[in-house]
Scaffold this active site. Sequence first.
Site, PDB file in Angstrom:
ATOM      1  N   ARG A  57      13.143  -4.487  19.622  1.00 52.06           N
ATOM      2  CA  ARG A  57      14.324  -3.651  19.390  1.00 52.06           C
ATOM      3  C   ARG A  57      15.603  -4.465  19.230  1.00 52.06           C
ATOM      4  NH1 ARG A  57      16.676  -1.586  21.908  1.00 52.06           N
ATOM      5  NH2 ARG A  57      17.366   0.178  20.713  1.00 52.06           N
ATOM      6  N   CYS A  63      11.231   3.053  22.693  1.00 51.93           N
ATOM      7  CA  CYS A  63      10.217   2.232  23.354  1.00 51.93           C
ATOM      8  C   CYS A  63       9.836   2.988  24.624  1.00 51.93           C
ATOM      9  CB  CYS A  63      10.771   0.842  23.689  1.00 51.93           C
ATOM     10  SG  CYS A  63      12.008   0.894  24.971  1.00 51.93           S
ATOM     11  N   LYS A  97      16.480 -14.719  28.158  1.00 50.40           N
ATOM     12  CA  LYS A  97      16.046 -14.058  26.912  1.00 50.40           C
ATOM     13  C   LYS A  97      17.212 -13.279  26.296  1.00 50.40           C
ATOM     14  CE  LYS A  97      13.755 -10.006  27.232  1.00 50.40           C
ATOM     15  NZ  LYS A  97      14.313  -8.889  26.478  1.00 50.40           N
ATOM     16  N   ASN A  98      17.935 -12.534  27.136  1.00 50.14           N
ATOM     17  CA  ASN A  98      18.953 -11.622  26.615  1.00 50.14           C
ATOM     18  C   ASN A  98      20.273 -12.308  26.275  1.00 50.14           C
ATOM     19  OD1 ASN A  98      17.042  -9.681  26.749  1.00 50.14           O
ATOM     20  ND2 ASN A  98      17.861  -8.661  28.579  1.00 50.14           N
ATOM     21  N   ASP A 105      17.220  -3.841  34.812  1.00 51.62           N
ATOM     22  CA  ASP A 105      16.063  -4.692  34.523  1.00 51.62           C
ATOM     23  C   ASP A 105      15.397  -5.214  35.788  1.00 51.62           C
ATOM     24  OD1 ASP A 105      17.448  -6.234  31.509  1.00 51.62           O
ATOM     25  OD2 ASP A 105      16.605  -4.257  31.919  1.00 51.62           O
ATOM     26  N   ARG A 115      16.461   4.759  23.044  1.00 51.37           N
ATOM     27  CA  ARG A 115      17.163   3.539  22.631  1.00 51.37           C
ATOM     28  C   ARG A 115      17.927   3.722  21.307  1.00 51.37           C
ATOM     29  NH1 ARG A 115      14.698  -0.688  25.346  1.00 51.37           N
ATOM     30  NH2 ARG A 115      16.697  -1.756  25.165  1.00 51.37           N
ATOM     31  N   ARG A 119       6.638 -10.927  26.658  1.00 54.87           N
ATOM     32  CA  ARG A 119       7.888 -10.755  25.898  1.00 54.87           C
ATOM     33  C   ARG A 119       9.064 -11.367  26.654  1.00 54.87           C
ATOM     34  NH1 ARG A 119       9.448  -5.116  24.298  1.00 54.87           N
ATOM     35  NH2 ARG A 119      11.105  -6.441  23.518  1.00 54.87           N
TER      36      ARG A 119
HETATM   37  C1  EPZ Z   1      20.144  -4.535  26.768  1.00 55.69           C
HETATM   38  O1  EPZ Z   1      19.532  -3.508  26.008  1.00 55.69           O
HETATM   39  C2  EPZ Z   1      19.011  -5.432  27.259  1.00 55.69           C
HETATM   40  N1  EPZ Z   1      18.335  -6.008  26.107  1.00 55.69           N
HETATM   41  C3  EPZ Z   1      18.031  -4.601  28.096  1.00 55.69           C
HETATM   42  O2  EPZ Z   1      17.038  -5.489  28.589  1.00 55.69           O
HETATM   43  C4  EPZ Z   1      18.800  -4.009  29.277  1.00 55.69           C
HETATM   44  O3  EPZ Z   1      17.915  -3.193  30.026  1.00 55.69           O
HETATM   45  C5  EPZ Z   1      19.980  -3.175  28.756  1.00 55.69           C
HETATM   46  O4  EPZ Z   1      20.816  -3.979  27.915  1.00 55.69           O
HETATM   47  C6  EPZ Z   1      20.832  -2.613  29.882  1.00 55.69           C
HETATM   48  O5  EPZ Z   1      21.307  -3.662  30.671  1.00 55.69           O
HETATM   49  C7  EPZ Z   1      18.919  -7.061  25.477  1.00 55.69           C
HETATM   50  O6  EPZ Z   1      19.994  -7.521  25.846  1.00 55.69           O
HETATM   51  C8  EPZ Z   1      18.160  -7.635  24.325  1.00 55.69           C
HETATM   52  P1  EPZ Z   1      22.297  -0.741  26.140  1.00 55.69           P
HETATM   53  P2  EPZ Z   1      20.442  -2.540  25.094  1.00 55.69           P
HETATM   54  O7  EPZ Z   1      22.740  -0.572  24.738  1.00 55.69           O
HETATM   55  O8  EPZ Z   1      21.629  -3.247  24.627  1.00 55.69           O
HETATM   56  C9  EPZ Z   1      22.532   3.927  25.458  1.00 55.69           C
HETATM   57  C10 EPZ Z   1      14.871  -6.176  29.085  1.00 55.69           C
HETATM   58  O9  EPZ Z   1      14.062  -5.716  29.890  1.00 55.69           O
HETATM   59  N2  EPZ Z   1      22.948   3.628  24.079  1.00 55.69           N
HETATM   60  O10 EPZ Z   1      23.176  -1.478  27.102  1.00 55.69           O
HETATM   61  O11 EPZ Z   1      19.531  -1.915  24.100  1.00 55.69           O
HETATM   62  C11 EPZ Z   1      21.101   3.509  25.748  1.00 55.69           C
HETATM   63  O12 EPZ Z   1      20.189   4.516  25.337  1.00 55.69           O
HETATM   64  C12 EPZ Z   1      15.669  -5.251  28.202  1.00 55.69           C
HETATM   65  O13 EPZ Z   1      15.138  -7.404  28.932  1.00 55.69           O
HETATM   66  C13 EPZ Z   1      23.267   4.684  23.213  1.00 55.69           C
HETATM   67  O14 EPZ Z   1      23.196   5.856  23.580  1.00 55.69           O
HETATM   68  O15 EPZ Z   1      20.875  -1.437  26.146  1.00 55.69           O
HETATM   69  C14 EPZ Z   1      21.119   3.313  27.244  1.00 55.69           C
HETATM   70  O16 EPZ Z   1      20.954   4.585  27.860  1.00 55.69           O
HETATM   71  C15 EPZ Z   1      15.225  -3.796  28.356  1.00 55.69           C
HETATM   72  N3  EPZ Z   1      23.651   4.395  21.943  1.00 55.69           N
HETATM   73  C16 EPZ Z   1      22.531   2.803  27.535  1.00 55.69           C
HETATM   74  O17 EPZ Z   1      23.298   3.116  26.369  1.00 55.69           O
HETATM   75  C17 EPZ Z   1      23.748   3.109  21.479  1.00 55.69           C
HETATM   76  O18 EPZ Z   1      24.122   2.903  20.299  1.00 55.69           O
HETATM   77  C18 EPZ Z   1      22.632   1.298  27.755  1.00 55.69           C
HETATM   78  O19 EPZ Z   1      21.903   0.699  26.719  1.00 55.69           O
HETATM   79  C19 EPZ Z   1      23.416   2.050  22.364  1.00 55.69           C
HETATM   80  C20 EPZ Z   1      23.034   2.330  23.651  1.00 55.69           C
END
Ligand code: EPZ
Length: 429
Positions: A104, A128, A35-36, A316, A133, A408
């Site tokens: 998202r 979420c 998916k990702n 995850d 996020r 999802r």
């Molecule tokens: C991706 O989400 C995945 N989703 C998530 O999978 C996964 O849990 C996550 O990466 C971490 O591996 C997709 O790829 C579609 P991040 P993402 O930006 O990119 C903070 C699932 O279950 N952050 O790597 O949204 C954030 O709050 C989903 O399949 C900021 O502060 O996660 C988090 O604490 C859930 N500012 C950390 O970084 C930003 O602008 C990592 O988040 C962006 C992120």
Amino acid sequence: MTVWLRPERNNIPMDKIIIQGGQRLCGEVQISGAKNAALPILCSALLTEGWNTYHNIPDLMDIRTAKKLIGSFGAEISGEASVRVNAANMTHAEASYELVKTMRASILVLGPLVARMGVARVSLPGGCAIGARPVNLHIKALQDMGADVELKDGYVEARAKRLKGANIYFDISTVTGTENIMMAACLAKGTTILRNAAREPEVVNLADVLMDMGAKITGAGTDVITVEGVDRLYPVEATIIPDRIEAGTFMIAAGITGGDVRLKGCNPLHLEALISKLRDTGMDIMPIEGGLRAIGHGKIRSIDVKTQPYPGFATDLQAQMMALMTVGNGLSVITETIFENRFMHVSELTRMGADIVIQGHSAMVKGISKLRGAPVMATDLRASASLILAGLAAKGKTELSRVYHIDRGYQTIEKKLSALGADIKRVRA
Ligand code: EPZ
């Protein structure tokens, strides 16, 4: 305070999954496309004109949402397991709240739209169940590349005649942030360097597809990615990598039921942290032709787990690992370092008899001999998977509601588990 919209009012089916626990899982399961990886790769079609073809696309709610979103810009999109996209005649560059609020990852259209159209209006995704996020790092990086970005009425409004190459440093390693900016940088004027970039396999899959489109990228898979902007990208035919999180979920299912499962189509190199941890619990995990074999022996050793960005232990898979540890032989400390609220499954596991105490970012899980089936509620995608795993091992009946969360990210999970011998069925509410 989280205000739960009554999903049935938004005509989301209120199906339930019913599990009679106690069956050992045995047999073979085909792992679907990731998916990702599929989500950013589908969005990359916006960077070019002409027909792109993507194979091994999983049949998931989030993928259907992404296809609707891409179509809403005027792009042509069709197909299921193989999806074709042609973004030659785009008429819009706005991603509505209606669509973005259900997924998202819609933020992944922001970079491609600004790079290709010079303008984008994308609803802020909002938080979420697992956390706020924010997307501040995506926005700051686009500003570093010369885009004018405004937050207005809950939307990100970005415009740039042409993005400029820049030196980007991500305060936090962000997966979709890395993907968004890598896509935007492909069409920028000059060279962009992304530092503290995410190293996930899904980032590498996207980079490979972009390079097949004519992009000039080096360093994908490391924490420094360099993109030399080009004037144009070309349509591509590509294949999505297997879903390491689905694979990991099935490996843990083998462990929690004392089963013997062969996973076809997964890539062991993407699962090294989990493999090491599951071996520490006493499971046997071995590579087989085209995948992996996971064997549980009933007795489960309690171990500690700490989530980290890739190649560390995947956040995850944290909820699923916690389900396994609820029936371990001692105390397991599970620490979540990525998201601030990813323990929503704890209260539901506790309803099944689990002994878990949360202390800050850690959950203290004291193993018990047997979980008890109970009615439980899914709160987010991976929490749902965790509750299904617990139900497979529990004594008696587990009834999981709000299964739209699981749809999802898992393609017909109940069919795949049933084919492995689980007593599991989906009932239309
Ligand atoms: C991706 O989400 C995945 N989703 C998530 O999978 C996964 O849990 C996550 O990466 C971490 O591996 C997709 O790829 C579609 P991040 P993402 O930006 O990119 C903070 C699932 O279950 N952050 O790597 O949204 C954030 O709050 C989903 O399949 C900021 O502060 O996660 C988090 O604490 C859930 N500012 C950390 O970084 C930003 O602008 C990592 O988040 C962006 C992120």
